[in-house]
Design a protein around this motif. Sequence first.
Motif, PDB file in Angstrom:
ATOM      1  N   GLY A 141       0.270  -1.322   0.092  1.00  0.00           N
ATOM      2  CA  GLY A 141       0.269  -0.009  -0.140  1.00  0.00           C
ATOM      3  C   GLY A 141       0.626   1.076   0.268  1.00  0.00           C
ATOM      4  O   GLY A 141       0.009   2.423  -0.873  1.00  0.00           O
ATOM      5  N   GLY A 142       2.059   1.534   0.635  1.00  0.00           N
ATOM      6  CA  GLY A 142       3.077   2.446   0.449  1.00  0.00           C
ATOM      7  C   GLY A 142       3.191   2.846  -0.504  1.00  0.00           C
ATOM      8  O   GLY A 142       3.573   3.669  -0.565  1.00  0.00           O
ATOM      9  N   MET A 143       3.806   1.434  -1.400  1.00  0.00           N
ATOM     10  CA  MET A 143       4.565   1.517  -2.097  1.00  0.00           C
ATOM     11  C   MET A 143       3.248   2.591  -3.603  1.00  0.00           C
ATOM     12  O   MET A 143       3.854   2.883  -4.214  1.00  0.00           O
ATOM     13  N   GLN A 144       2.351   1.702  -3.311  1.00  0.00           N
ATOM     14  CA  GLN A 144       1.182   2.741  -3.990  1.00  0.00           C
ATOM     15  C   GLN A 144       1.408   3.623  -4.024  1.00  0.00           C
ATOM     16  O   GLN A 144       1.285   4.549  -5.186  1.00  0.00           O
ATOM     17  N   LYS A 145       1.298   4.388  -2.781  1.00  0.00           N
ATOM     18  CA  LYS A 145       1.071   5.442  -2.876  1.00  0.00           C
ATOM     19  C   LYS A 145       2.347   6.619  -3.353  1.00  0.00           C
ATOM     20  O   LYS A 145       2.226   7.823  -3.832  1.00  0.00           O
ATOM     21  N   ARG A 146       3.851   6.256  -3.369  1.00  0.00           N
ATOM     22  CA  ARG A 146       4.918   6.806  -3.659  1.00  0.00           C
ATOM     23  C   ARG A 146       4.629   6.941  -4.651  1.00  0.00           C
ATOM     24  O   ARG A 146       5.229   7.136  -6.096  1.00  0.00           O
ATOM     25  N   VAL A 147       3.726   5.212  -5.672  1.00  0.00           N
ATOM     26  CA  VAL A 147       4.153   5.682  -7.001  1.00  0.00           C
ATOM     27  C   VAL A 147       2.541   6.254  -7.002  1.00  0.00           C
ATOM     28  O   VAL A 147       3.137   7.364  -9.213  1.00  0.00           O
ATOM     29  N   ALA A 148       1.590   6.696  -7.081  1.00  0.00           N
ATOM     30  CA  ALA A 148       0.939   7.960  -7.043  1.00  0.00           C
ATOM     31  C   ALA A 148       1.895   9.085  -7.437  1.00  0.00           C
ATOM     32  O   ALA A 148       1.118  10.017  -8.207  1.00  0.00           O
ATOM     33  N   ILE A 149       2.481   9.309  -6.322  1.00  0.00           N
ATOM     34  CA  ILE A 149       3.211  10.709  -6.122  1.00  0.00           C
ATOM     35  C   ILE A 149       4.009  10.987  -7.405  1.00  0.00           C
ATOM     36  O   ILE A 149       3.696  11.924  -8.326  1.00  0.00           O
ATOM     37  N   ALA A 150       5.010   9.645  -7.681  1.00  0.00           N
ATOM     38  CA  ALA A 150       5.737   9.599  -8.950  1.00  0.00           C
ATOM     39  C   ALA A 150       4.811  10.060  -9.988  1.00  0.00           C
ATOM     40  O   ALA A 150       5.138  10.709 -10.625  1.00  0.00           O
ATOM     41  N   ARG A 151       3.568   9.538 -10.409  1.00  0.00           N
ATOM     42  CA  ARG A 151       2.174   9.474 -11.452  1.00  0.00           C
ATOM     43  C   ARG A 151       1.593  10.816 -11.273  1.00  0.00           C
ATOM     44  O   ARG A 151       1.372  11.647 -12.053  1.00  0.00           O
ATOM     45  N   ALA A 152       1.453  11.913 -10.464  1.00  0.00           N
ATOM     46  CA  ALA A 152       1.009  12.971 -10.296  1.00  0.00           C
ATOM     47  C   ALA A 152       2.113  13.793 -10.718  1.00  0.00           C
ATOM     48  O   ALA A 152       1.497  14.846 -11.178  1.00  0.00           O
ATOM     49  N   ILE A 153       3.249  13.387 -10.555  1.00  0.00           N
ATOM     50  CA  ILE A 153       4.277  15.077 -10.272  1.00  0.00           C
ATOM     51  C   ILE A 153       4.743  14.879 -11.897  1.00  0.00           C
ATOM     52  O   ILE A 153       6.017  15.716 -12.374  1.00  0.00           O
ATOM     53  N   VAL A 154       4.744  13.468 -12.945  1.00  0.00           N
ATOM     54  CA  VAL A 154       5.453  13.173 -14.157  1.00  0.00           C
ATOM     55  C   VAL A 154       5.285  14.015 -14.451  1.00  0.00           C
ATOM     56  O   VAL A 154       6.430  14.887 -15.799  1.00  0.00           O
ATOM     57  N   LEU A 155       4.254  15.211 -15.072  1.00  0.00           N
ATOM     58  CA  LEU A 155       4.070  16.253 -16.199  1.00  0.00           C
ATOM     59  C   LEU A 155       4.472  17.833 -15.535  1.00  0.00           C
ATOM     60  O   LEU A 155       4.321  18.623 -16.049  1.00  0.00           O
ATOM     61  N   ASN A 156       5.363  17.964 -14.417  1.00  0.00           N
ATOM     62  CA  ASN A 156       5.087  18.764 -13.356  1.00  0.00           C
ATOM     63  C   ASN A 156       4.695  20.096 -13.745  1.00  0.00           C
ATOM     64  O   ASN A 156       4.546  20.965 -14.376  1.00  0.00           O
ATOM     65  N   PRO A 157       3.411  19.444 -12.373  1.00  0.00           N
ATOM     66  CA  PRO A 157       2.268  20.125 -12.521  1.00  0.00           C
ATOM     67  C   PRO A 157       2.626  21.486 -11.943  1.00  0.00           C
ATOM     68  O   PRO A 157       3.120  21.154 -10.818  1.00  0.00           O
ATOM     69  N   PRO A 158       2.347  22.750 -12.055  1.00  0.00           N
ATOM     70  CA  PRO A 158       2.034  24.130 -11.510  1.00  0.00           C
ATOM     71  C   PRO A 158       1.146  23.654 -10.130  1.00  0.00           C
ATOM     72  O   PRO A 158       1.125  24.446  -8.834  1.00  0.00           O
ATOM     73  N   TYR A 159      -0.597  22.443 -10.116  1.00  0.00           N
ATOM     74  CA  TYR A 159      -0.735  22.578  -9.002  1.00  0.00           C
ATOM     75  C   TYR A 159      -0.045  20.858  -8.616  1.00  0.00           C
ATOM     76  O   TYR A 159      -0.767  20.242  -9.409  1.00  0.00           O
ATOM     77  N   LEU A 160      -0.248  20.783  -7.270  1.00  0.00           N
ATOM     78  CA  LEU A 160      -0.281  19.486  -6.883  1.00  0.00           C
ATOM     79  C   LEU A 160      -0.808  19.446  -5.594  1.00  0.00           C
ATOM     80  O   LEU A 160      -0.927  19.843  -3.888  1.00  0.00           O
ATOM     81  N   PHE A 161      -2.102  18.070  -5.077  1.00  0.00           N
ATOM     82  CA  PHE A 161      -2.759  18.226  -4.478  1.00  0.00           C
ATOM     83  C   PHE A 161      -3.492  16.693  -3.582  1.00  0.00           C
ATOM     84  O   PHE A 161      -2.531  15.734  -4.676  1.00  0.00           O
ATOM     85  N   CYS A 162      -2.910  16.286  -2.526  1.00  0.00           N
ATOM     86  CA  CYS A 162      -2.731  15.517  -2.418  1.00  0.00           C
ATOM     87  C   CYS A 162      -3.609  14.775  -1.107  1.00  0.00           C
ATOM     88  O   CYS A 162      -3.613  15.617   0.054  1.00  0.00           O
ATOM     89  N   ASP A 163      -4.026  13.425  -1.077  1.00  0.00           N
ATOM     90  CA  ASP A 163      -4.598  13.451  -0.099  1.00  0.00           C
ATOM     91  C   ASP A 163      -4.317  12.177   1.315  1.00  0.00           C
ATOM     92  O   ASP A 163      -4.175  11.702   0.578  1.00  0.00           O
ATOM     93  N   GLU A 164      -3.712  13.007   2.206  1.00  0.00           N
ATOM     94  CA  GLU A 164      -3.189  11.892   2.819  1.00  0.00           C
ATOM     95  C   GLU A 164      -2.148  10.827   2.772  1.00  0.00           C
ATOM     96  O   GLU A 164      -2.475  10.081   2.319  1.00  0.00           O
ATOM     97  N   PRO A 165      -1.027  11.544   1.976  1.00  0.00           N
ATOM     98  CA  PRO A 165      -0.117  11.083   0.846  1.00  0.00           C
ATOM     99  C   PRO A 165       0.200  10.408   2.350  1.00  0.00           C
ATOM    100  O   PRO A 165       0.865   8.938   1.302  1.00  0.00           O
ATOM    101  N   ASN A 166       1.184  10.432   3.119  1.00  0.00           N
ATOM    102  CA  ASN A 166       1.568   9.632   3.906  1.00  0.00           C
ATOM    103  C   ASN A 166       0.566   8.621   5.303  1.00  0.00           C
ATOM    104  O   ASN A 166       1.188   8.022   5.812  1.00  0.00           O
ATOM    105  N   SER A 167      -0.739   8.380   5.000  1.00  0.00           N
ATOM    106  CA  SER A 167      -1.453   7.655   6.175  1.00  0.00           C
ATOM    107  C   SER A 167      -1.248   6.148   5.497  1.00  0.00           C
ATOM    108  O   SER A 167      -0.618   6.263   4.126  1.00  0.00           O
ATOM    109  N   GLY A 168      -0.741   5.649   6.601  1.00  0.00           N
ATOM    110  CA  GLY A 168      -0.444   4.183   6.326  1.00  0.00           C
ATOM    111  C   GLY A 168       0.644   4.319   5.813  1.00  0.00           C
ATOM    112  O   GLY A 168       1.135   2.510   5.339  1.00  0.00           O
ATOM    113  N   LEU A 169       1.985   4.777   5.898  1.00  0.00           N
ATOM    114  CA  LEU A 169       3.302   4.486   5.446  1.00  0.00           C
ATOM    115  C   LEU A 169       3.822   4.704   6.888  1.00  0.00           C
ATOM    116  O   LEU A 169       3.609   5.239   8.019  1.00  0.00           O
TER     117      LEU A 169
END
Lengths: 255, 245
Positions: A141-169
């Motif tokens: 689960g923790g790795m899934q979260k991290r991959v999700a973060i990688a996917r979210a930043i891959v296009l260098n977005p000017p806005y980044l929204f994270c819903d509890e990025p480190n719960s369960g880590l």
Amino acid sequence: MVRVENLYKSFDGKTVLNNITAEFSQGQTNLIIGKSGSGKTVLLKSIVGLHEVDSGRIFYGERDFTGMSSRERKLLRREIGMVFQGGALFDSLTVAENVRFPLDMFTTQTATEKQKRIDFCLDRVNIARDVQRLSPAEISGGMQKRVAIARAIVLNPPYLFCDEPNSGLDPETAKVIDTLIYGITTEFNITTIVNTHDMNSVMEIGDKILFISEGQVEWTGNKTEILYAGNRKLQEFVFANHQYRQLRDDKRSGI
Amino acid sequence: MTFLAHTGRYFALLGKVFSRPERLRMYTAKLFTEIESLGVNSVGLVMILSSFIGAIITLQLSYNLVNPLIPRYLVGLANRDTLILEFSCTIMAMIMTGKIGSNIASELGTMRVTEQIDSLEIMGVNSACYLIMPKITAVIFVFPFLYILSVFCGLVGGLIVGPAMGAISAADYLGGIRYLFVPRFVYLSAFKSLFFGFLVSSVPAYFGYYVEGGAFEVGAASTRAVINTNILVLVLDLILTQILF
Ligand SMILES: Nc1ncnc2c1ncn2[C@@H]1O[C@H](COP(=O)(O)OP(=O)(O)OP(=O)(O)O)[C@@H](O)[C@H]1O
Ligand SMILES: [Mg+2]
């Protein structure tokens, strides 16, 4: 910068967001904190339009998101990277394909450029190379979260929204994620909003904090102010963990 | 929700589905995977079911049409027309609803409740178009082939089992399946199967796409999708048969 004004949202007569007004600054990690069920996820989803608010306005910079057509919203959303509470990876794709998806969809990069970018993003969230070919169901689960973060930043977005990025880590990985989010926020000067109920994150990266309770903004401030806030509900939230009362008392007595 | 509300939302969804894709290449790639997973992977089932049904119809008719005034070759003819006119087209569509339809509904439903659909939307992808259009296109595309395959297997099933059981001679059977053959019926039924393909993919997609809740609701949506699609297939069959034949 993202600004919301007088947001109201209710589900079947139950008010979840009650007159929320807030400003989230660029280049800073803006935290939305509050107890479970206080409305953090609903607020974040309302900001990106996954929930339609009952009334109120949402601005991205000077652009009025609430007044936009669905086509305009679609274009604006390409500037948003979002990490969902559950990760929300595409389970028909491998880890690498998940991170590549936005690149495939929206860029004309060559395969090698894409792979370089994928490696870069996954390295930043400490995902080993041999994990790239696994499917989301095969990683923790923790790795899934991290991959999700990688996917979210891959296009260098000017806005980044994270819903509890480190719960369960675990605390160590949680800190890595916090540092990562903080790092990219300052490095690329992006507007980051993070939902959390983890006081460690608050003290680590809380540039700007919005405390909500039962759908209302109870307090705003930053991580140094939070220990001395007079708000009762906030104190209950912060000092639920004794370590922070100790920290405050130590600071007060100048230790 | 009322029937009218569902209908309205169904057509609104179709409007979203049939809009311009963000990147065509991504969609064509997905189309081929869908053709494989929804179509090619159904070939085995279609072959088995159709062969058995063809064989069973042949046996039933041979054993029960014992009136000496009725020529034996009518067994072949009746098997052929049952397959061509209704079984391979309509009944097969209903069977495929159980396989393809429930698959589509539960896949999309799971993507909905695990926020994968929301993720697509946040990336700025039209999730309805990206997820559903390739499925509908793939199913419409494969249905006429599955129809032809089903007719063929049904006829072969009768040809093998009928004579093997001593129910009918191969010559009578082969004569029967060629007797008074109207090619137009095949074309019309294949044409009908295009519409069924559309229903079998789009209706379950609708039920899956709008799931709210968790695993329990996904299961319920999948069931509702199958029931409603089957009813709609029959209603449409009635209408098309009246218009076309
Ligand atoms: N789709 C929905 N329909 C009805 N009620 C909802 C819906 N989504 C959220 N709620 C309600 O809104 C309230 C706030 O939920 P929300 O998910 O925003 O909490 P949260 O602060 O994110 O909690 P957590 O920290 O546990 O994630 C809850 O009482 C919940 O029941
Ligand atoms: Mg939440």
